[in-house]
Design an enzyme around this catalytic site. Sequence first.
Site, PDB file in Angstrom:
ATOM      1  CG  HIS A 128     -10.500  -6.652 -20.289  1.00 21.99           C
ATOM      2  ND1 HIS A 128      -9.995  -7.213 -21.432  1.00 21.99           N
ATOM      3  CD2 HIS A 128     -10.330  -7.580 -19.322  1.00 21.99           C
ATOM      4  CE1 HIS A 128      -9.564  -8.431 -21.182  1.00 21.99           C
ATOM      5  NE2 HIS A 128      -9.750  -8.684 -19.890  1.00 21.99           N
ATOM      6  CG  ASP A 130      -8.381  -9.646 -16.035  1.00 23.39           C
ATOM      7  OD1 ASP A 130      -9.072  -9.492 -17.059  1.00 23.39           O
ATOM      8  OD2 ASP A 130      -7.322 -10.303 -16.025  1.00 23.39           O
ATOM      9  CG  HIS A 184      -5.211  -7.854 -20.242  1.00 26.57           C
ATOM     10  ND1 HIS A 184      -5.484  -7.352 -18.980  1.00 26.57           N
ATOM     11  CD2 HIS A 184      -6.017  -8.946 -20.359  1.00 26.57           C
ATOM     12  CE1 HIS A 184      -6.385  -8.088 -18.380  1.00 26.57           C
ATOM     13  NE2 HIS A 184      -6.746  -9.064 -19.202  1.00 26.57           N
ATOM     14  NE  ARG A 194      -3.626 -16.145 -27.700  1.00 26.38           N
ATOM     15  CZ  ARG A 194      -4.206 -15.601 -26.639  1.00 26.38           C
ATOM     16  NH1 ARG A 194      -5.464 -15.210 -26.673  1.00 26.38           N
ATOM     17  NH2 ARG A 194      -3.526 -15.438 -25.522  1.00 26.38           N
TER      18      ARG A 194
HETATM   19  O1  LIG Z   1      -7.170 -14.851 -23.971  1.00 27.92           O
HETATM   20  C1  LIG Z   1      -6.408 -14.041 -23.482  1.00 27.92           C
HETATM   21  O2  LIG Z   1      -5.198 -14.044 -23.702  1.00 27.92           O
HETATM   22  C2  LIG Z   1      -6.942 -12.943 -22.577  1.00 27.92           C
HETATM   23  C3  LIG Z   1      -8.238 -13.290 -21.908  1.00 27.92           C
HETATM   24  C4  LIG Z   1      -8.637 -12.273 -20.911  1.00 27.92           C
HETATM   25  O3  LIG Z   1      -8.086 -11.216 -20.829  1.00 27.92           O
HETATM   26  C5  LIG Z   1      -9.739 -12.552 -19.965  1.00 27.92           C
HETATM   27  O4  LIG Z   1     -10.374 -13.616 -20.067  1.00 27.92           O
HETATM   28  O5  LIG Z   1      -9.980 -11.704 -19.093  1.00 27.92           O
HETATM   29 FE   LIG Z   2      -8.531 -10.209 -18.987  1.00 26.20          FE
END
Ligand SMILES: O=C(O)CCC(=O)C(=O)O
Ligand SMILES: [Fe+2]
Length: 254
Positions: A128, A130, A184, A194
Site C-alpha cells: 500500500h 499511506d 511498501h 515484530r
Molecule cells: O510495520 C511496518 O513496518 C509498516 C506499517 C505500515 O506501513 C503502516 O502502518 O501504514
Molecule cells: Fe504504511
Amino acid sequence: MTLSDKLRAGKKPNSPWGHSIAHDDRFSLKLPWKETFTFGYHESSPDSVVPFFESTLGMDFEPAGKVHQKYCEEMKRLALSITEVLAISLGLDRSYYREFFEDGCSIMRCNSYPPCQEPSLVLGTGPHCDPAALTILHQDQVEGLEVFVNDKWYKVRPRTHALVINIGDTFTALTNGRYKSCPHRAVVNRHRERRSLTIFLCPREARVIAPEVPGFFTWSDLLRFTQKHYRADQSTLPKFKGWLLSLQDRNLDC
Ligand SMILES: O=C(O)CCC(=O)C(=O)O
Ligand SMILES: [Fe+2]
C-alpha cells in the site's frame, strides 16, 4: 496488553480508534497477520492521549499513555520540520506546509506482528501507499518492512536510532506528483514478534487539497474513501480520482 485489555479497547464500528486485529474483511489474497492499536493526536488537545489510554485500557495504562503522548508530540514537531525542508525544496515559503498541516489530527498506530508458522501464506501489512501526507515510522530490530522500487521489493533494514520517513498520497496530490508516495509492505517471520510505530501527518479534515485531483477534495473525503470504500494500496490515488469523478457525474445527473 492482555487479551481482556485488547477486547476492552476493541475498535467500535465507525470509529477509527482502538485495538484491532488486521482487517481480514478488506483483503482477498493473503491473510493479514497483525494487531494494531490506533489513536489520534491533536495539538489543540495535546493532553488527550493519556485519558484515551485510561478510558480504553484502564488506569494501569496511564504511564504508557504519557510515553505515547510525548512520542506523538515530538513526532508531530519533527514532521512539521520535515515539511519545511520539503517546502524549501519546491521553492515555496518554508512555512507553507507547516501552516497547512499544523492544525490537523495526526493518526498514531502501534503495530504488532506475531511470529507465524507459515509466513509465506500471510502478510503483516499488504502492499500500500499511506493515504496521509507524511509517515514517520519507527521499527524495532526485527526485519519486515519492504519498499517497492523499480519493480522489486527491497528490505528496509532496521537501524538503531533511525526513523523511516514516507511520503503519502496526500503529499503526492498536494505537489501534483512531484513528490511520489512510496509503495511498501511488512512481511512477518516464523520466530520473532515484530513491532513498529507509525504516525501519519494529516491535514485538518475540512482542508481542501488541490490540484492533482479534478474538483478539489478534502482530507476527510480521502479518509472516508480509504476507510469505507477502498483499502489503501498502490492504486489508491487513481482509484480515488475515479470515485470522485463518478460522484461528480452522479451529482450532475441529478
Ligand atoms: O510495520 C511496518 O513496518 C509498516 C506499517 C505500515 O506501513 C503502516 O502502518 O501504514
Ligand atoms: Fe504504511
